[in-house]
Design a protein around this motif. Sequence first.
Motif, short mmCIF file in Angstrom:
data_model
loop_
_atom_site.label_atom_id
_atom_site.label_comp_id
_atom_site.label_asym_id
_atom_site.label_seq_id
_atom_site.Cartn_x
_atom_site.Cartn_y
_atom_site.Cartn_z
N ASP A 258 0.87 -1.18 0.00
CA ASP A 258 0.00 0.00 0.00
C ASP A 258 0.91 1.22 0.00
O ASP A 258 1.74 1.38 0.89
N ALA A 259 0.79 2.07 -1.01
CA ALA A 259 1.73 3.19 -1.15
C ALA A 259 1.63 4.18 0.00
O ALA A 259 2.61 4.89 0.29
N ALA A 260 0.49 4.25 0.67
CA ALA A 260 0.32 5.20 1.76
C ALA A 260 0.92 4.68 3.07
O ALA A 260 1.60 5.42 3.80
N THR A 261 0.70 3.40 3.37
CA THR A 261 1.11 2.84 4.66
C THR A 261 2.35 1.97 4.59
O THR A 261 2.96 1.67 5.62
N LEU A 262 2.72 1.52 3.37
CA LEU A 262 3.80 0.55 3.12
C LEU A 262 3.50 -0.82 3.70
O LEU A 262 4.40 -1.65 3.86
N ASP A 263 2.24 -1.09 4.02
CA ASP A 263 1.83 -2.43 4.44
C ASP A 263 1.80 -3.36 3.22
O ASP A 263 1.46 -2.94 2.11
N VAL A 264 2.13 -4.63 3.43
CA VAL A 264 2.10 -5.60 2.35
C VAL A 264 0.66 -5.98 2.02
O VAL A 264 -0.11 -6.35 2.90
N ILE A 265 0.29 -5.88 0.75
CA ILE A 265 -1.03 -6.26 0.26
C ILE A 265 -1.01 -7.67 -0.32
O ILE A 265 -1.94 -8.46 -0.10
N ALA A 266 0.04 -7.98 -1.08
CA ALA A 266 0.12 -9.29 -1.72
C ALA A 266 1.58 -9.55 -2.09
O ALA A 266 2.39 -8.62 -2.17
N GLU A 267 1.90 -10.82 -2.31
CA GLU A 267 3.25 -11.17 -2.75
C GLU A 267 3.19 -12.46 -3.55
O GLU A 267 2.26 -13.27 -3.40
N ALA A 268 4.18 -12.65 -4.40
CA ALA A 268 4.25 -13.86 -5.22
C ALA A 268 5.70 -14.12 -5.58
O ALA A 268 6.52 -13.19 -5.66
N THR A 269 6.03 -15.39 -5.82
CA THR A 269 7.36 -15.76 -6.29
C THR A 269 7.22 -16.66 -7.51
O THR A 269 6.17 -17.23 -7.77
N ALA A 270 8.32 -16.77 -8.24
CA ALA A 270 8.37 -17.66 -9.40
C ALA A 270 9.79 -18.21 -9.51
O ALA A 270 10.75 -17.52 -9.17
N ILE A 271 9.90 -19.44 -9.97
CA ILE A 271 11.19 -20.11 -10.12
C ILE A 271 11.43 -20.38 -11.60
O ILE A 271 10.53 -20.84 -12.30
N GLY A 272 12.64 -20.07 -12.06
CA GLY A 272 12.97 -20.32 -13.45
C GLY A 272 14.39 -20.83 -13.60
O GLY A 272 15.11 -21.00 -12.62
N ARG A 273 14.78 -21.06 -14.84
CA ARG A 273 16.13 -21.47 -15.17
C ARG A 273 16.87 -20.30 -15.78
O ARG A 273 16.30 -19.50 -16.53
N VAL A 274 18.16 -20.20 -15.47
CA VAL A 274 19.00 -19.18 -16.10
C VAL A 274 19.36 -19.67 -17.49
O VAL A 274 20.05 -20.69 -17.64
N THR A 275 18.88 -18.97 -18.51
CA THR A 275 19.07 -19.44 -19.89
C THR A 275 19.86 -18.46 -20.74
O THR A 275 20.00 -18.66 -21.95
N PHE A 276 20.39 -17.39 -20.12
CA PHE A 276 21.17 -16.41 -20.87
C PHE A 276 22.42 -16.10 -20.06
O PHE A 276 22.34 -15.96 -18.84
N PRO A 277 23.58 -15.97 -20.69
CA PRO A 277 24.82 -15.76 -19.94
C PRO A 277 24.88 -14.38 -19.29
O PRO A 277 24.15 -13.46 -19.67
N TYR A 278 25.78 -14.27 -18.31
CA TYR A 278 26.00 -12.98 -17.65
C TYR A 278 26.81 -12.08 -18.58
O TYR A 278 27.98 -12.35 -18.87
N ILE A 279 26.17 -11.01 -19.06
CA ILE A 279 26.84 -10.02 -19.91
C ILE A 279 26.40 -8.64 -19.41
O ILE A 279 25.20 -8.35 -19.40
N PRO A 280 27.33 -7.79 -18.96
CA PRO A 280 26.94 -6.45 -18.50
C PRO A 280 26.12 -5.72 -19.56
O PRO A 280 26.45 -5.74 -20.75
N GLY A 281 25.05 -5.08 -19.11
CA GLY A 281 24.16 -4.37 -20.02
C GLY A 281 23.03 -5.22 -20.56
O GLY A 281 22.09 -4.70 -21.15
N LEU A 282 23.12 -6.55 -20.35
CA LEU A 282 22.09 -7.46 -20.86
C LEU A 282 21.49 -8.31 -19.75
O LEU A 282 20.91 -9.37 -20.01
N LEU A 283 21.60 -7.86 -18.50
CA LEU A 283 21.12 -8.66 -17.38
C LEU A 283 19.61 -8.89 -17.42
O LEU A 283 19.12 -9.88 -16.88
N ALA A 284 18.88 -7.98 -18.05
CA ALA A 284 17.42 -8.14 -18.11
C ALA A 284 17.02 -9.46 -18.73
O ALA A 284 16.01 -10.06 -18.35
#
Length: 225
Positions: A60-86
Amino acid sequence: MTTFRMPADAAEARAIQDTLRARVVLDEPGPPPGAGRVTGVDVAYDDERDVVVAAAVVLDAATLDVIAEATAIGRVTFPYIPGLLAFREIPTVLDALEALPVDPGLVVCDGYGRAHPRRFGLASHLGVLTGLPVFGVAKNPFTFTYEQPGPRRGDSSPLLDGDEEVGRALRTQDGTKPVYVSVGHRTGLDNACAHTLRLARDFRQPETTRRADALCRRALREATA
């Protein structure tokens, strides 16, 4: 939402960034600080197992209380290259955002937007793909230069690439190191800095980043136990 495309190599990744950069919206201020919802996203890696876990925490932007949360698990499929971390992070971040039971509102990344060699960091990429307003708050200035801001909370100075302001070094607590704010999509720099100060109420890092970082680290420990 625009479909994410995984590049075959670094050259294709840079070409994708150059193409999508034209779709970044920079003339919207974004939602006002303290209104609606604000969501932090972050990732954690287990490089030995090529596992990446993303977390999205809605506050909540006013109180900073947590409203919801979620996680996801994936595989790393692209190498570490500066500028391309996205390209290592976005597929799993998108999964975490889609798993949320509520609209995320404004999204805050632990990373960069315009403060990127091709002006298309994670915050810009995520914004274009989702259509959401997004900005980035980073812990270091990447390759850019800045003058030290004043010592007090709220003091700031331009983050520069030559003469171009690509972000802002912002002091969020008296006497602490600054953070580095850059816009991603559908939000302005002044507004992003105002949001960051409101979110960094008690600590150097915004609460969005702190909550998402803690959640993804916990989820990674559980996933790799």
